[in-house]
Design an enzyme around this catalytic site. Sequence first.
Site, PDB file in Angstrom:
ATOM      1  N   GLU A 472      32.972  39.411 -34.641  1.00 30.98           N
ATOM      2  CA  GLU A 472      33.407  38.748 -35.392  1.00 30.98           C
ATOM      3  C   GLU A 472      35.497  39.513 -35.579  1.00 30.98           C
ATOM      4  O   GLU A 472      36.065  39.576 -36.592  1.00 30.98           O
ATOM      5  CB  GLU A 472      33.513  38.348 -36.976  1.00 30.98           C
ATOM      6  CG  GLU A 472      32.341  37.355 -36.550  1.00 30.98           C
ATOM      7  CD  GLU A 472      32.581  36.983 -37.778  1.00 30.98           C
ATOM      8  OE1 GLU A 472      32.960  36.799 -39.080  1.00 30.98           O
ATOM      9  OE2 GLU A 472      31.686  35.972 -37.877  1.00 30.98           O
ATOM     10  N   GLU A 577      25.836  33.372 -35.565  1.00 34.21           N
ATOM     11  CA  GLU A 577      25.634  33.162 -36.681  1.00 34.21           C
ATOM     12  C   GLU A 577      25.743  31.158 -36.700  1.00 34.21           C
ATOM     13  O   GLU A 577      26.516  30.905 -36.510  1.00 34.21           O
ATOM     14  CB  GLU A 577      26.784  33.630 -37.455  1.00 34.21           C
ATOM     15  CG  GLU A 577      26.768  34.981 -37.232  1.00 34.21           C
ATOM     16  CD  GLU A 577      27.226  35.196 -38.477  1.00 34.21           C
ATOM     17  OE1 GLU A 577      27.818  35.603 -39.255  1.00 34.21           O
ATOM     18  OE2 GLU A 577      27.727  37.409 -37.795  1.00 34.21           O
TER      19      GLU A 577
END
Length: 827
Positions: A472, A577
């Site tokens: 991320e 995710e």
Amino acid sequence: MSFRPLSNSSDTHRSINDDEPDDGITGLGAPGMLSPDIAGFRGSSFSGISTQSIPGLARSDSGAVSDSGSVDGLYSGTGSSTPPIPATDRMKSFLPLLNDRSYSYQPAGTSSAGLESGAFTTAQAERYDSARSNHPEYYDQPEKDTIANSNGSLWARRKKWILLGAFGLLTVIVVAVAVPVALNANKSNESSNATTDPNAASIESHSSSRSATATSASAVTPSASAAIVSAAVFGTNGSTVILADGSNGFTYKNPFGGHWGYNASDPFNVNYAGRSQSWSPGLNETFQYGTDKIRGVNLGGWLNTEPFIAPALYEKYYNSTPQAKDEWTLSLAMGSNLEAEMTEHYETFITEQDFMEIAAAGFNFIRIPIGYWAIETYPGEPFLAKVSWTYFLKAIEWARKYGLRINLDLHAVPGSQNGWNHSGRLDYINTVYGQMGIANAQRTLEYIRTLTQFISQDQYKDVVPMFGIMNEPYAPTIGTDQLGSFYTEAYDLIRSITGLGQGKGPWISIHDGFSSGSWGGFLNGADRVTLDTHTYFAFDGTPHAAGLSGLSTLACQVWGSRINTTSQNFGLANGGEFSFAPNDCGLNVNGVGLGTRWEGTYPGFTQKYGDCSDWTDYTNWNATFKAEFKQFMLASMDSLQDYFFWTWKIGTLSTGVIPNPMWSYQLALAQGYAPEDPREAIGTCASLGQSTPFDGVYDAWMTGGTGAGLTVSTKNPWPPATLQNAFAVPTGLSQFTQTGQPITLPGPTYTSPGSTQTINPGNGWANAQDTARAFVKVAGCTYPDPWTAGGQTPTGTVCGSGPVATFAKRDLVKRQPQPQPTEPPRL
């Protein structure tokens, strides 16, 4: 986890431990062998368990396979060349006898089952060869379906082994009979195991025709085979798992035809490994991306802690100075108790039994986040260094034992790539951003190099086939071009170590960076690069007041269509995710003390949409509410296709309460709001009238086939032309110098049973030709704070300024970009 910020050659290597290489031994026959070559048995009963016999094989009361059984002729005492019953029928008749048992292999030798008592005669061997010659359809299997070892196909060398003596032969027969029948579920068994899906006909069945991919560490001699096989153990549903110390552990439960297995004498050999499910490829088989689906789960909060996943670890330090709000401040708050408390967390939060349960939940992959401090820390960084690496090694061992593949995820890098708590330190971005952006990137690349070298070794590459190089990174702040430049350098670095093509090192997983731009054409032609996207309704800035209603359709509309487009035009996409949560309710979900959007207590949000207790007290959820959660999960799985749920487990508070139930798959299974079989998701989006999944046909180069990596588009070369908020071009920023010693990571320590001899775990460095020096600080130069310098005006000395050094790379030819996919699937 995705949260918005409040503001925008071995002697030349450093080694954590000294590893002493030793000669490994590779087994002859083992769990995972696919050949149904069981010679000469004509009925539905088998040796030592009913009226007929298999030479050297019997079952004791404890469930162990021993060499004390009767020794009828290998071909049932007949001279006929009539073939035995087909292998599939033999398997079906033998499987019930193996259920609810664990087994060990013991070689026949001087016992009554040995050659001395006529267990295997020359005449029987000749009858075997005759039957095999007349009916090869029952005996000979393609070499790709047998164990790969340096001496060639085991079955093709059968006659040679016969002539070498009964000792080796009986060992092989034990494995040939017990292993393929017990461990490799055939298609009929697969279908019977898929009963949890009401639409069983729509569930795919794993093909038994697969190429073997396991690489033997060393050759084996016939005389060594008996000792190796005797140390191999495995078990099926209902068996008692044997732990690494030889003691009995927990009961193995797997409703999907899986098994556990390992060999203490040959612990790295995946031919002895477990299998997660009958339909998922074994670790010694090729995982066919696009056809075989990644059904995975994250082990978040274990080796890289987060306050909302491991709340008990943080809660007693909420009032400390500093307040524990990330692993940096938690480490400071723990003080002298740091090693003891963190080690206890690593030891207890995730255990071997979790790996068994993950396979039993229908998952075949695990994404394991780690922080860079698993490798080392610099002075002033408070993290517990190196200890978490020992637990990642345990994870590899357990994954191998239960047939799970690992996506290693570098979740936290020096300086922080997003400023969020799970990056190690909350607040600032300092990687590929700001005046320390280049230096922190160089340090990160060095750790990527170290990890790639380790997981690309033969001992580990079949278990860790994917590497997420940075979790991320926040591209809206860093910049998409700058992030793409870093990815390009990381790709070149990794492939310079591994080489090109399927089986040469891991898949490289790059995160989309939450970028509003497109990754279309990026690294076009590159070898095995997958785009990772994290799909959360909970953090999209628009709380969904309708709750779960309509989110299933929305997931298919938004995530499904974009995943399909990315798959077609970029290559493999993976949903790294996602969760059950339609909102951000829960303790510390946004961070310690930051409130929630749902209740209007998160900074910048004032409207209250409801009470979070409705979403966190799962004991009050009724059957209808749970069914809506399950439907949303099925739609999410079907839309993402290749995915990793976030996360497997949410820990309890000191009161025993699990505060964040929408994020725990383990709890969801126990409470009935998760599918018992992830394959139930197949066709969910189509049933809602939404987009159908990508057909799974990738261009050959995308999956390591023809042309992979030979011609790669590099529209973002390293270093980037500019860095955001750096106040200078990269050549004027602080850098590291390439004069240090590379770091090698240690492998586990295994000792051969019954001896003090250690088994070679590798030296941590897969490619010895990689002799470049490591990036380190310029000696005697004072650098800006690598964790807080982002956005600050450079002052004082600039360390190591000048042209930015790069890793050696191949000549790359720019290609015209292909049609671009839509932006990554994120609202």
